[in-house]
Write an enzyme that holds these catalytic residues in place. Structure first.
Site, short mmCIF file in Angstrom:
data_model
loop_
_atom_site.label_atom_id
_atom_site.label_comp_id
_atom_site.label_asym_id
_atom_site.label_seq_id
_atom_site.Cartn_x
_atom_site.Cartn_y
_atom_site.Cartn_z
CE1 TYR A 66 -3.55 2.57 0.71
CE2 TYR A 66 -2.48 3.08 2.67
CZ TYR A 66 -3.40 3.43 1.72
OH TYR A 66 -4.18 4.36 1.73
CG ASP A 82 5.67 3.57 0.89
OD1 ASP A 82 5.93 4.26 1.96
OD2 ASP A 82 4.52 3.56 0.37
CE LYS A 110 1.86 4.72 8.30
NZ LYS A 110 0.49 4.39 8.53
N1 PLP Z 1 2.92 4.07 2.48
C1 PLP Z 1 2.69 3.19 3.42
C2 PLP Z 1 3.74 2.09 3.38
C3 PLP Z 1 1.68 3.30 4.35
O1 PLP Z 1 1.82 2.38 5.23
C4 PLP Z 1 0.84 4.22 4.25
C5 PLP Z 1 -0.14 4.64 5.38
O2 PLP Z 1 -0.38 3.66 6.25
C6 PLP Z 1 1.13 5.19 3.23
C7 PLP Z 1 2.01 5.15 2.25
C8 PLP Z 1 -0.09 6.51 3.13
O3 PLP Z 1 0.21 7.19 4.14
P1 PLP Z 1 -0.80 8.27 4.76
O4 PLP Z 1 -1.98 7.58 5.19
O5 PLP Z 1 -0.27 9.40 5.42
O6 PLP Z 1 -1.44 9.25 3.38
#
Ligand code: PLP
Length: 463
Positions: A149, A264, A292
């Site tokens: 994700y 990511d 985060k």
């Molecule tokens: N990338 C990863 C690996 C994530 O776990 C998340 C959210 O859980 C995101 C991107 C998206 O981040 P946000 O919820 O701050 O938009």
């Protein structure tokens, strides 16, 4: 023991009101879990590793706001830093030195970061690196792993993990797994209506941890691929660590075909160690997404990478990306305070986190075994997922493995834990997060609750 004195009327009322004015009553889908009496618990406050709901029930918290709260709720230093920033005015539309300080810390920590651009969420970070990668390579196609994700970016919401996976799974219990096996390339089906198929088609899919499948994809389409985007430790199909050689293999593949490798690290950055997954696995992405932890619980995101790539971003370069609240002083201050805590004592926080999470993991395995419930726990540092596998210890290496887990058993376990005052992610396909505030006694209490909750799972299966 499940506590019969716990009531949830106030949460139920709060949910009713919320449903009138917000879709599903929440601001993000996974929060709409059916808790006690079918309503989510509404949180009133948090301190350390504990959250308290609007009915004054307390819970040991392993959701940790889905990752940011590595030093716990309302940490004194983080609160003081954010309050001080607020007292100086929330934001200005002009640069502050706080941004440079936090960027400097990120550059110091992450081997693959020469420069940083702040945004407001992980989604924005992923959206922005995709544009940068396409601009840098002059190519359109992306590769992402099934079940990973990267936020709700149109072109990345394709067989996505996290909430998108949980919702799909809930809708089609048992057959949510529409990834193709063998050599058939999986179809790039959007995880949501509203995403143009033409856009989804620019995202190619491959199974996580399968280097051969990635090689085949690059053999066929390599000249058109701008970037391979991956969670270096998958966290959104539950925690799945990379197998030995996988990240290095992706690096070689991308270099060979002139594509960029993007990690990511929105979840893993400063979570699995001070230098994120790239330091832990000695891997070298071209670009990194963050979020985060670097905002200490305030809205934040960032992307970072090699100077030559980052200088393509506006106004240094022509790749446009902007934000009214980007680099917000409150988020920068809370992030700086959090990273300062993590850096102190040559990273002793991470030693402590490792110990707590290891105790939790081995306790869960022991308790499941005692109850006769098959369990596999995947863990990297302080992020972990207990998978209700068919056989104890059965490997969970990718999305297909995760999808064989017994989500009904997880639901029983989740509710039993909630009734015993332990707040877990409501889905089998999420990570649990341990913070520095999870002291030994809290882990012990968690394990006592887990013993009874595994018994509840065994009972629900009639064993
Ligand atoms: N990338 C990863 C690996 C994530 O776990 C998340 C959210 O859980 C995101 C991107 C998206 O981040 P946000 O919820 O701050 O938009």
């Amino acid at each position: 023991m499940s506590d019969p004195t716990r009531t949830h009327q106030n949460s139920a009322k709060a949910f009713e009101r919320a449903l009138q004015v917000m879709p599903g009553g929440v601001s993000s889908p996974v929060r709409a879990f059916k808790g006690v009496g079918g309503t989510p618990i509404f949180i009133a406050r948090g301190a350390g590793a504990i959250v308290e709901d609007v009915d004054q029930n307390q819970y040991i918290d392993y959701v940790g706001s889905f990752g940011p709260l590595i030093v716990g709720h309302a940490n004194d230093r983080v609160v003081a830093a954010a309050a001080k920033a607020m007292g100086r005015g929330a934001c200005y539309g002009a640069p502050t030195e706080l941004e440079t300080q936090l960027a400097g810390m990120i550059v110091e920590a992450l081997p693959a970061a020469d420069m940083v651009r702040f945004v407001n969420s992980g989604t924005e970070a992923a959206m922005s690196v995709v544009r940068l990668a396409r601009a840098a390579t002059g190519r359109d196609l992306l590769v992402k792993c099934i079940g990973c994700y990267h936020g709700h970016v149109d072109s990345l919401l394709v067989q996505a993990g996290s909430g998108a996976l949980t919702m799909a799974e809930a809708e089609s219990r048992g057959d949510a797994n529409n990834s193709a096996g063998g050599n058939t390339p999986p179809i790039s089906a959007p995880s949501s209506p509203g995403i143009p198929r033409s856009l989804a088609a620019t995202t190619l899919l491959t199974p996580y941890n399968d280097l051969h499948a990635a090689e085949r994809l690059f053999d066929e389409r390599g000249a058109q691929i701008a970037a391979f985007l991956v969670e270096p430790v998958a966290g959104n199909m539950g925690v799945v660590p990379p197998e030995a050689g996988y990240l290095d293999g992706l690096r070689e593949l991308c270099t060979k075909h002139g594509a960029l490798l993007i990690f990511d690290e929105v979840m893993t950055g400063f979570r699995v160690g001070w230098g994120g997954a790239q330091a832990l696995y000695d891997a070298a992405p071209d670009l990194t997404c963050l979020g985060k932890i670097i905002g200490g619980g305030l809205p934040v995101g960032a992307y970072a990478g090699r100077r030559s790539l980052m200088e393509m971003v506006s106004p240094a370069g022509s790749v446009y990306q902007a934000g009214t609240l980007s680099g917000n002083p409150l988020a920068m201050s809370a992030g700086l305070a959090t990273l300062e805590i993590l850096r102190e004592g040559a990273g002793e926080c991470y030693v402590h986190l490792e110990k707590s999470a290891e105790t939790l993991m081995s306790g869960l395995i022991g308790a499941a075994h005692a109850a006769g419930v098959a369990l596999t726990v995947n863990r990297v540092g302080s992020m972990l997922t207990p998978f209700f596998t068919r056989m104890a210890g059965a490997p969970v290496r990718n999305f297909d493995d995760a999808m064989t887990c017994d989500t009904a058993a997880y639901a029983v376990f989740f509710h039993a834990m909630l009734e015993r005052g332990v707040f877990l992610p409501p889905s089998q396909f999420e990570a649990w997060f341990v913070s520095t505030a999870h002291e030994d006694l809290l882990i012990e209490s968690t394990l006592s609750a887990a013993k009874e909750s595994f018994d509840a799972v065994a009972k629900s299966r009639g064993s």
